[in-house]
Design a protein around this motif. Structure first.
Motif, PDB file in Angstrom:
ATOM      1  N   MET A   1      12.103  12.885  -1.220  1.00 27.97           N
ATOM      2  CA  MET A   1      12.998  12.438  -0.148  1.00 27.97           C
ATOM      3  C   MET A   1      14.447  12.474  -0.620  1.00 27.97           C
ATOM      4  O   MET A   1      15.332  12.921   0.120  1.00 27.97           O
ATOM      5  CB  MET A   1      12.616  11.032   0.322  1.00 27.97           C
ATOM      6  N   ARG A   2      14.687  12.011  -1.831  1.00 29.62           N
ATOM      7  CA  ARG A   2      16.051  12.035  -2.371  1.00 29.62           C
ATOM      8  C   ARG A   2      16.567  13.474  -2.490  1.00 29.62           C
ATOM      9  O   ARG A   2      17.725  13.751  -2.153  1.00 29.62           O
ATOM     10  CB  ARG A   2      16.093  11.354  -3.734  1.00 29.62           C
ATOM     11  N   ARG A   3      15.728  14.382  -2.980  1.00 25.31           N
ATOM     12  CA  ARG A   3      16.134  15.792  -3.111  1.00 25.31           C
ATOM     13  C   ARG A   3      16.417  16.404  -1.742  1.00 25.31           C
ATOM     14  O   ARG A   3      17.375  17.167  -1.575  1.00 25.31           O
ATOM     15  CB  ARG A   3      15.074  16.594  -3.854  1.00 25.31           C
ATOM     16  N   THR A   4      15.586  16.084  -0.766  1.00 23.97           N
ATOM     17  CA  THR A   4      15.789  16.597   0.588  1.00 23.97           C
ATOM     18  C   THR A   4      17.126  16.139   1.146  1.00 23.97           C
ATOM     19  O   THR A   4      17.885  16.935   1.720  1.00 23.97           O
ATOM     20  CB  THR A   4      14.638  16.148   1.518  1.00 23.97           C
TER      21      THR A   4
ATOM     22  N   CYS B   1       2.554   3.790  -9.177  1.00 20.36           N
ATOM     23  CA  CYS B   1       2.011   4.846  -8.315  1.00 20.36           C
ATOM     24  C   CYS B   1       2.827   6.128  -8.467  1.00 20.36           C
ATOM     25  O   CYS B   1       3.918   6.257  -7.906  1.00 20.36           O
ATOM     26  CB  CYS B   1       2.001   4.385  -6.858  1.00 20.36           C
ATOM     27  N   GLU B   2       2.271   7.058  -9.198  1.00 19.50           N
ATOM     28  CA  GLU B   2       2.940   8.331  -9.444  1.00 19.50           C
ATOM     29  C   GLU B   2       3.170   9.107  -8.140  1.00 19.50           C
ATOM     30  O   GLU B   2       4.202   9.748  -7.968  1.00 19.50           O
ATOM     31  CB  GLU B   2       2.098   9.151 -10.412  1.00 19.50           C
ATOM     32  N   GLY B   3       2.210   9.049  -7.229  1.00 19.92           N
ATOM     33  CA  GLY B   3       2.337   9.769  -5.962  1.00 19.92           C
ATOM     34  C   GLY B   3       3.507   9.288  -5.130  1.00 19.92           C
ATOM     35  O   GLY B   3       4.271  10.097  -4.591  1.00 19.92           O
ATOM     36  N   CYS B   4       3.661   7.988  -5.013  1.00 20.55           N
ATOM     37  CA  CYS B   4       4.768   7.440  -4.220  1.00 20.55           C
ATOM     38  C   CYS B   4       6.114   7.674  -4.910  1.00 20.55           C
ATOM     39  O   CYS B   4       7.124   7.901  -4.251  1.00 20.55           O
ATOM     40  CB  CYS B   4       4.545   5.956  -3.934  1.00 20.55           C
ATOM     41  N   SER B   5       6.116   7.628  -6.239  1.00 21.16           N
ATOM     42  CA  SER B   5       7.345   7.929  -6.984  1.00 21.16           C
ATOM     43  C   SER B   5       7.765   9.372  -6.725  1.00 21.16           C
ATOM     44  O   SER B   5       8.945   9.657  -6.515  1.00 21.16           O
ATOM     45  CB  SER B   5       7.135   7.703  -8.477  1.00 21.16           C
ATOM     46  N   ALA B   6       6.798  10.287  -6.721  1.00 23.35           N
ATOM     47  CA  ALA B   6       7.084  11.697  -6.439  1.00 23.35           C
ATOM     48  C   ALA B   6       7.589  11.858  -5.007  1.00 23.35           C
ATOM     49  O   ALA B   6       8.528  12.630  -4.755  1.00 23.35           O
ATOM     50  CB  ALA B   6       5.839  12.544  -6.669  1.00 23.35           C
ATOM     51  N   TYR B   7       6.989  11.129  -4.060  1.00 19.29           N
ATOM     52  CA  TYR B   7       7.425  11.194  -2.655  1.00 19.29           C
ATOM     53  C   TYR B   7       8.875  10.728  -2.531  1.00 19.29           C
ATOM     54  O   TYR B   7       9.693  11.377  -1.855  1.00 19.29           O
ATOM     55  CB  TYR B   7       6.504  10.331  -1.789  1.00 19.29           C
ATOM     56  N   LEU B   8       9.224   9.631  -3.201  1.00 18.19           N
ATOM     57  CA  LEU B   8      10.594   9.128  -3.158  1.00 18.19           C
ATOM     58  C   LEU B   8      11.555  10.163  -3.740  1.00 18.19           C
ATOM     59  O   LEU B   8      12.623  10.415  -3.171  1.00 18.19           O
ATOM     60  CB  LEU B   8      10.707   7.803  -3.907  1.00 18.19           C
ATOM     61  N   ASP B   9      11.184  10.783  -4.847  1.00 16.41           N
ATOM     62  CA  ASP B   9      12.022  11.825  -5.443  1.00 16.41           C
ATOM     63  C   ASP B   9      12.215  12.993  -4.487  1.00 16.41           C
ATOM     64  O   ASP B   9      13.311  13.539  -4.363  1.00 16.41           O
ATOM     65  CB  ASP B   9      11.420  12.320  -6.756  1.00 16.41           C
TER      66      ASP B   9
ATOM     67  N   SER C   1       0.854  -1.185   0.000  1.00 18.43           N
ATOM     68  CA  SER C   1       0.000   0.000   0.000  1.00 18.43           C
ATOM     69  C   SER C   1       0.895   1.241   0.000  1.00 18.43           C
ATOM     70  O   SER C   1       2.093   1.164   0.295  1.00 18.43           O
ATOM     71  CB  SER C   1      -0.897   0.012   1.237  1.00 18.43           C
ATOM     72  N   CYS C   2       0.301   2.395  -0.298  1.00 18.30           N
ATOM     73  CA  CYS C   2       1.055   3.650  -0.254  1.00 18.30           C
ATOM     74  C   CYS C   2       1.615   3.893   1.151  1.00 18.30           C
ATOM     75  O   CYS C   2       2.761   4.332   1.301  1.00 18.30           O
ATOM     76  CB  CYS C   2       0.167   4.813  -0.690  1.00 18.30           C
ATOM     77  N   GLN C   3       0.845   3.621   2.180  1.00 18.05           N
ATOM     78  CA  GLN C   3       1.315   3.812   3.556  1.00 18.05           C
ATOM     79  C   GLN C   3       2.535   2.940   3.833  1.00 18.05           C
ATOM     80  O   GLN C   3       3.497   3.380   4.456  1.00 18.05           O
ATOM     81  CB  GLN C   3       0.213   3.497   4.553  1.00 18.05           C
ATOM     82  N   GLU C   4       2.518   1.695   3.362  1.00 15.79           N
ATOM     83  CA  GLU C   4       3.666   0.807   3.573  1.00 15.79           C
ATOM     84  C   GLU C   4       4.895   1.338   2.845  1.00 15.79           C
ATOM     85  O   GLU C   4       6.015   1.268   3.365  1.00 15.79           O
ATOM     86  CB  GLU C   4       3.324  -0.605   3.112  1.00 15.79           C
ATOM     87  N   VAL C   5       4.706   1.879   1.651  1.00 16.94           N
ATOM     88  CA  VAL C   5       5.832   2.445   0.907  1.00 16.94           C
ATOM     89  C   VAL C   5       6.437   3.611   1.684  1.00 16.94           C
ATOM     90  O   VAL C   5       7.654   3.708   1.840  1.00 16.94           O
ATOM     91  CB  VAL C   5       5.395   2.871  -0.510  1.00 16.94           C
ATOM     92  N   VAL C   6       5.588   4.496   2.199  1.00 18.54           N
ATOM     93  CA  VAL C   6       6.075   5.638   2.983  1.00 18.54           C
ATOM     94  C   VAL C   6       6.855   5.142   4.201  1.00 18.54           C
ATOM     95  O   VAL C   6       7.914   5.684   4.536  1.00 18.54           O
ATOM     96  CB  VAL C   6       4.905   6.559   3.397  1.00 18.54           C
ATOM     97  N   GLU C   7       6.365   4.105   4.857  1.00 19.85           N
ATOM     98  CA  GLU C   7       7.040   3.568   6.041  1.00 19.85           C
ATOM     99  C   GLU C   7       8.379   2.914   5.698  1.00 19.85           C
ATOM    100  O   GLU C   7       9.279   2.865   6.527  1.00 19.85           O
ATOM    101  CB  GLU C   7       6.130   2.574   6.752  1.00 19.85           C
ATOM    102  N   LEU C   8       8.517   2.426   4.463  1.00 15.70           N
ATOM    103  CA  LEU C   8       9.735   1.718   4.054  1.00 15.70           C
ATOM    104  C   LEU C   8      10.733   2.593   3.304  1.00 15.70           C
ATOM    105  O   LEU C   8      11.836   2.134   3.000  1.00 15.70           O
ATOM    106  CB  LEU C   8       9.367   0.519   3.173  1.00 15.70           C
ATOM    107  N   VAL C   9      10.381   3.832   3.000  1.00 15.42           N
ATOM    108  CA  VAL C   9      11.223   4.644   2.122  1.00 15.42           C
ATOM    109  C   VAL C   9      12.630   4.840   2.682  1.00 15.42           C
ATOM    110  O   VAL C   9      13.607   4.775   1.942  1.00 15.42           O
ATOM    111  CB  VAL C   9      10.538   5.986   1.747  1.00 15.42           C
ATOM    112  N   THR C  10      12.776   5.058   3.965  1.00 18.22           N
ATOM    113  CA  THR C  10      14.107   5.249   4.545  1.00 18.22           C
ATOM    114  C   THR C  10      14.942   3.981   4.401  1.00 18.22           C
ATOM    115  O   THR C  10      16.104   4.039   3.990  1.00 18.22           O
ATOM    116  CB  THR C  10      14.011   5.654   6.031  1.00 18.22           C
TER     117      THR C  10
END
Length: 87
Positions: free
Chosen positions: A47-50, A37-45, A6-15
């Protein structure tokens, strides 16, 4: 066949993903989700930029008291969140 993350699981695993700490199977599932999932791909990008902009802190340079306050604040915030699906 494994269950899609799920999107929530992706957010929890991104680090863990960015640190290379996922198992091979978890990484495959993570990347499968990103592919659809375009939204999660954008979130990962984001995080990388940050990380690129802020850099990684040197653990030796972090004030111990400030770190403890942050840990407690995040723990308190986490326990105050409503269960999934309730708000």
């Amino acid at each position: 066949m494994s269950r899609v993350l799920s999107c929530q699981e992706v957010v929890e695993l991104v680090t863990s993903y960015l640190e290379g700490a996922l198992s091979e199977a978890e990484e495959v599932r993570f990347e499968e989700h990103l592919a659809m999932c375009e939204g999660c791909s954008a979130y990962l990008d984001q995080m990388r930029r940050t990380i690129d902009l802020a850099g990684k802190p040197d653990p030796e340079s972090i004030d111990v008291e400030a770190c403890d306050r942050l840990v407690h604040a995040f723990r308190d915030w986490r326990t105050e969140q409503p269960p999934s699906g309730e708000g």
